[in-house]
Scaffold this motif. Structure first.
Motif, mmCIF file in Angstrom:
data_model
loop_
_atom_site.group_PDB
_atom_site.id
_atom_site.type_symbol
_atom_site.label_atom_id
_atom_site.label_comp_id
_atom_site.label_asym_id
_atom_site.label_seq_id
_atom_site.Cartn_x
_atom_site.Cartn_y
_atom_site.Cartn_z
ATOM 1 N N LEU A 47 -14.698 13.528 -4.150
ATOM 2 C CA LEU A 47 -14.071 12.209 -4.346
ATOM 3 C C LEU A 47 -13.630 12.030 -5.796
ATOM 4 O O LEU A 47 -12.544 11.498 -6.075
ATOM 5 N N LEU A 48 -14.448 12.513 -6.728
ATOM 6 C CA LEU A 48 -14.115 12.408 -8.158
ATOM 7 C C LEU A 48 -12.907 13.267 -8.503
ATOM 8 O O LEU A 48 -12.009 12.846 -9.237
ATOM 9 N N LEU A 49 -12.922 14.493 -7.970
ATOM 10 C CA LEU A 49 -11.847 15.438 -8.282
ATOM 11 C C LEU A 49 -10.482 14.884 -7.880
ATOM 12 O O LEU A 49 -9.543 14.860 -8.690
ATOM 13 N N LYS A 50 -10.376 14.416 -6.636
ATOM 14 C CA LYS A 50 -9.077 13.938 -6.155
ATOM 15 C C LYS A 50 -8.693 12.605 -6.809
ATOM 16 O O LYS A 50 -7.522 12.359 -7.087
ATOM 17 N N SER A 51 -9.683 11.770 -7.077
ATOM 18 C CA SER A 51 -9.379 10.491 -7.735
ATOM 19 C C SER A 51 -8.885 10.736 -9.157
ATOM 20 O O SER A 51 -7.943 10.087 -9.633
ATOM 21 N N SER A 52 -9.536 11.688 -9.819
ATOM 22 C CA SER A 52 -9.165 11.999 -11.190
ATOM 23 C C SER A 52 -7.732 12.554 -11.238
ATOM 24 O O SER A 52 -6.918 12.164 -12.075
ATOM 25 N N ARG A 53 -7.442 13.433 -10.281
ATOM 26 C CA ARG A 53 -6.095 14.002 -10.197
ATOM 27 C C ARG A 53 -5.076 12.897 -9.899
ATOM 28 O O ARG A 53 -3.980 12.872 -10.465
ATOM 29 N N ALA A 54 -5.440 11.992 -9.010
ATOM 30 C CA ALA A 54 -4.537 10.892 -8.658
ATOM 31 C C ALA A 54 -4.269 10.007 -9.876
ATOM 32 O O ALA A 54 -3.147 9.547 -10.093
ATOM 33 N N LEU A 55 -5.303 9.786 -10.689
ATOM 34 C CA LEU A 55 -5.135 8.932 -11.877
ATOM 35 C C LEU A 55 -4.192 9.574 -12.896
ATOM 36 O O LEU A 55 -3.506 8.877 -13.640
ATOM 37 N N ASP A 56 -4.160 10.929 -12.926
ATOM 38 C CA ASP A 56 -3.219 11.624 -13.814
ATOM 39 C C ASP A 56 -1.783 11.357 -13.374
ATOM 40 O O ASP A 56 -0.877 11.235 -14.197
ATOM 41 N N LEU A 57 -1.592 11.311 -12.064
ATOM 42 C CA LEU A 57 -0.242 11.185 -11.520
ATOM 43 C C LEU A 57 0.226 9.738 -11.383
ATOM 44 O O LEU A 57 1.409 9.454 -11.415
ATOM 45 N N TRP A 58 -0.727 8.842 -11.187
ATOM 46 C CA TRP A 58 -0.408 7.440 -10.928
ATOM 47 C C TRP A 58 -1.205 6.552 -11.879
ATOM 48 O O TRP A 58 -2.261 6.037 -11.514
ATOM 49 N N TYR A 79 0.817 -1.207 0.000
ATOM 50 C CA TYR A 79 0.000 0.000 0.000
ATOM 51 C C TYR A 79 0.851 1.258 0.000
ATOM 52 O O TYR A 79 1.806 1.368 0.746
ATOM 53 N N GLN A 80 0.446 2.196 -0.820
ATOM 54 C CA GLN A 80 1.089 3.514 -0.813
ATOM 55 C C GLN A 80 -0.043 4.534 -0.650
ATOM 56 O O GLN A 80 -0.977 4.548 -1.468
ATOM 57 N N LEU A 81 0.055 5.334 0.385
ATOM 58 C CA LEU A 81 -1.017 6.297 0.658
ATOM 59 C C LEU A 81 -0.840 7.524 -0.225
ATOM 60 O O LEU A 81 0.206 8.169 -0.205
ATOM 61 N N LEU A 82 -1.872 7.850 -1.008
ATOM 62 C CA LEU A 82 -1.798 9.024 -1.893
ATOM 63 C C LEU A 82 -2.473 10.236 -1.263
ATOM 64 O O LEU A 82 -2.036 11.367 -1.447
ATOM 65 N N GLY A 83 -3.550 9.999 -0.557
ATOM 66 C CA GLY A 83 -4.273 11.107 0.068
ATOM 67 C C GLY A 83 -5.279 10.562 1.052
ATOM 68 O O GLY A 83 -5.683 9.397 0.955
ATOM 69 N N GLN A 84 -5.658 11.410 2.004
ATOM 70 C CA GLN A 84 -6.679 10.974 2.970
ATOM 71 C C GLN A 84 -7.404 12.185 3.536
ATOM 72 O O GLN A 84 -6.985 13.320 3.298
ATOM 73 N N THR A 85 -8.450 11.938 4.295
ATOM 74 C CA THR A 85 -9.187 13.071 4.821
ATOM 75 C C THR A 85 -8.396 13.738 5.941
ATOM 76 O O THR A 85 -7.681 13.085 6.696
ATOM 77 N N ARG A 86 -8.543 15.050 5.986
ATOM 78 C CA ARG A 86 -7.842 15.792 7.047
ATOM 79 C C ARG A 86 -8.756 15.981 8.254
ATOM 80 O O ARG A 86 -8.332 16.470 9.285
ATOM 81 N N SER A 102 -3.035 18.986 -3.158
ATOM 82 C CA SER A 102 -2.827 17.643 -2.591
ATOM 83 C C SER A 102 -3.949 16.703 -3.034
ATOM 84 O O SER A 102 -4.928 17.117 -3.656
ATOM 85 N N LEU A 103 -3.782 15.434 -2.684
ATOM 86 C CA LEU A 103 -4.824 14.449 -2.984
ATOM 87 C C LEU A 103 -5.645 14.170 -1.727
ATOM 88 O O LEU A 103 -6.304 13.138 -1.621
ATOM 89 N N ASP A 104 -5.605 15.125 -0.783
ATOM 90 C CA ASP A 104 -6.352 14.959 0.467
ATOM 91 C C ASP A 104 -7.807 15.408 0.315
ATOM 92 O O ASP A 104 -8.181 16.087 -0.652
ATOM 93 N N PHE A 105 -8.585 15.016 1.309
ATOM 94 C CA PHE A 105 -10.012 15.365 1.335
ATOM 95 C C PHE A 105 -10.322 16.130 2.618
ATOM 96 O O PHE A 105 -9.594 16.049 3.602
ATOM 97 N N SER A 106 -11.434 16.849 2.594
ATOM 98 C CA SER A 106 -11.942 17.489 3.809
ATOM 99 C C SER A 106 -13.451 17.571 3.681
ATOM 100 O O SER A 106 -13.973 17.997 2.644
#
Ligand code: KG4
Ligand code: ZN
Length: 351
Positions: A265-276, A168-175, A223-227
């Motif tokens: 959730l879509l925004l950060k996932s989409s951004r994460a998919l661009d990077l990873w 597991y590699q953590l990309l982002g999580q809720t603050r 960041s790939l974090d959520f709030s």
């Protein structure tokens, strides 16, 4: 390999038997029993930890007995647990409520010691991902690595990158709040029952998502974090301003709130998919039972990365159960330590 798994991290007492043949890439469910405590906690508007642990103690033996085919689960009945044909035991050892976790851990440590069966301790969050490795039909495919997983539950919201099993590699999580927690809190604000997710999403179906514009957490943060706490406060403000809310106001609030959660959730996932870049995407945890979320993720992937397949478990495997804990244990490296040393960790992290 037949695994007997137990899950007692929060308010479900669950046991299951899952089977993995040879080195097959998936498991199948042979039995799965979930005794939900929801009704007990509803009058408190959330999970009451002390009540949860006591109820786990009452129900764990009958739930195990029913899973093993020894009769229906009835609190207080303690039949002899025969474990013929079981090769491995698995239990959630965190994260979760300490009193609840201890019931599962102690029960399985005792069985493991008494019957000389290896005990695997499983991270609850990994279970939400491994729901995707449970075969539903002959046609269903397992996720391919590298994959990205979005875990959205009552206690967690995180984006994880996996190159192989249990890497597991953590990309982002809720603050702050978890997505499910936000659903539960907003349900309370709207005078709805616990757990909030199913009732808020049902109400949202008759609401107008554009009636109000609620904030999308960390929308302009790289960041790939959520709030989700600002969103909850925005709903609170609206409820206070418009009080008393009409039924339509409530439906509109639920719909606009659900939209804001899903957009974040879509925004950060989409951004994460661009990077990873990944081959597949797994959506897991209680909130992945949400119909609107599932629909929007299917659309997102179909449009931007059609080769990336979305894996979401059937509804009953999204929320807490033991089959997913067994599925996770089926892909863990060997654990052969003394079961009496297995500990419960309320704040156990995945990474
Ligand atoms: O994974 P889970 O059963 O327990 C934890 O590990 O936390 O998730 C429970 C959460 C609760 O917050 C519940 O409100 C939410 O999942 N949930 C939903 C839906 N069904 C359950 N949230 C949104 N829409 C749903 N349909
Ligand atoms: Zn969970």
């Amino acid at each position: 390999m037949r695994i007997l798994a137990v899950e007692t991290s929060c308010d479900e007492t669950a046991a299951a038997i899952v089977v993995r043949h040879g080195d097959e890439p998936h498991v199948t469910i042979e039995a799965s029993v979930v005794a939900s405590q929801i009704e007990l906690h509803q009058k408190y508007g959330g999970v009451y930890p002390e009540v949860a642990s006591r109820e786990h103690i009452r129900t764990i033996a009958p739930v195990l007995a029913e899973t093993l085919g020894l009769g229906p689960a009835r609190a207080g009945c303690l039949p002899e647990l025969r474990l013929d044909g079981i090769d491995r035991l698995a239990v959630t050892h965190g994260p979760g409520l300490i009193g609840s976790l201890l019931v599962g851990v102690q029960t399985l440590a005792t069985l493991s010691y008494a019957r000389s069966l290896p005990l695997y301790s499983v991270n609850h969050l990994s279970g939400h991902i491994y729901a995707a490795f449970i075969q539903q039909s002959k046609e269903s495919k397992v996720p391919r690595f590298p994959l990205m997983a979005l875990i959205v539950s009552g206690g967690h919201t995180m984006l994880v990158y996996m190159q192989g099993h249990h890497h597991y590699q953590l990309l982002g999580q809720t603050r702050d709040d978890a997505a499910g927690e936000a659903f539960d809190k907003v349900a309370k604000l709207l005078g709805l029952s616990y757990p909030g997710g199913p009732v808020v999403s049902k109400l949202a179906q008759s609401g107008n998502r554009q009636a109000w514009r609620f904030p999308i957490g960390l929308e302009h943060d790289d960041s790939l974090d959520f709030s989700f706490s600002g969103l909850k406060t925005a709903v609170l403000r609206l409820v206070e301003e418009r009080s008393p809310l009409t039924d339509q106001d409530k439906a509109d609030s639920a719909a606009a709130f659900e939209l804001a959660v899903v957009e974040a959730l879509l925004l950060k996932s989409s951004r994460a998919l661009d990077l990873w870049p990944v081959r597949d995407f797994v959506l897991g945890g209680g909130v992945s039972a949400n119909g609107y979320l599932r629909e929007r993720f299917a659309l997102l992937l179909a449009h931007r990365t059609p080769a990336v397949q979305l894996h979401v478990a059937p509804y009953e495997l999204c929320t807490d159960n033991a089959a997913v804990i067994g599925a996770s244990a089926a892909f863990l490296p060997a654990q052969s330590g003394d079961p009496r040393l297995v500990e419960a960790f309320p704040r156990l992290s995945l990474v």
